[in-house]
Design an enzyme around this catalytic site. Sequence first.
Site, mmCIF file in Angstrom:
data_model
loop_
_atom_site.group_PDB
_atom_site.id
_atom_site.type_symbol
_atom_site.label_atom_id
_atom_site.label_comp_id
_atom_site.label_asym_id
_atom_site.label_seq_id
_atom_site.Cartn_x
_atom_site.Cartn_y
_atom_site.Cartn_z
ATOM 1 N N TYR A 31 19.675 -19.122 72.823
ATOM 2 C CA TYR A 31 21.076 -19.513 72.679
ATOM 3 C C TYR A 31 22.117 -18.459 73.021
ATOM 4 O O TYR A 31 23.307 -18.708 72.911
ATOM 5 C CB TYR A 31 21.367 -20.104 71.286
ATOM 6 C CG TYR A 31 21.145 -19.177 70.121
ATOM 7 C CD1 TYR A 31 22.053 -18.174 69.803
ATOM 8 C CD2 TYR A 31 20.016 -19.308 69.334
ATOM 9 C CE1 TYR A 31 21.842 -17.331 68.747
ATOM 10 C CE2 TYR A 31 19.800 -18.471 68.267
ATOM 11 C CZ TYR A 31 20.724 -17.481 67.981
ATOM 12 O OH TYR A 31 20.505 -16.651 66.932
ATOM 13 N N ASP A 32 21.739 -17.272 73.449
ATOM 14 C CA ASP A 32 22.735 -16.281 73.882
ATOM 15 C C ASP A 32 22.165 -15.413 74.987
ATOM 16 O O ASP A 32 22.155 -14.191 74.912
ATOM 17 C CB ASP A 32 23.204 -15.436 72.700
ATOM 18 C CG ASP A 32 24.537 -14.735 72.984
ATOM 19 O OD1 ASP A 32 25.284 -15.200 73.867
ATOM 20 O OD2 ASP A 32 24.830 -13.734 72.315
ATOM 21 N N MET A 33 21.665 -16.085 76.019
ATOM 22 C CA MET A 33 21.056 -15.408 77.161
ATOM 23 C C MET A 33 22.155 -14.752 78.004
ATOM 24 O O MET A 33 23.021 -15.430 78.534
ATOM 25 C CB MET A 33 20.295 -16.443 77.992
ATOM 26 C CG MET A 33 19.695 -15.912 79.260
ATOM 27 S SD MET A 33 18.390 -14.730 79.009
ATOM 28 C CE MET A 33 17.411 -15.538 77.807
#
Length: 129
Positions: A31-33
């Site tokens: 969710y925070d690539m």
Amino acid sequence: MHLIQRLNVAINVVDVLEYLHHSCQPPIVHYDMKPSNVLLDDDMNAHSLATSVGVIKGTNGYVPPEYDFGSKMSTMGDVYSYGILVLELLTRMRPVDESLKDDMIMRKFVETYAFPERIMEVIVDPTTI
């Protein structure tokens, strides 16, 4: 970092995502690539992804647009973010780069002006080749 090193980082990251999405039960959504969450060793190999466990967040430009409208986080969101990360590796531009005009985002810039005919000419940063 040369183009081959950048491509190797992209391959290492997708290997980690593949593991998170297909080898873990239940599948893990990162969710925070983004590049600052890719952990590199001294040889510029990506081995893991940093994240804050239990914190739902995302970084503007990397999260899929549908997350802004309340869509559920999914592995497909990580795939979108991975695509943005690859574009950043190739262009050396941030996804919401100030050099882009008219509030255009990097993904739209690539789609509009370069893909697929002008990838090497417009997209790949010549200093990395």
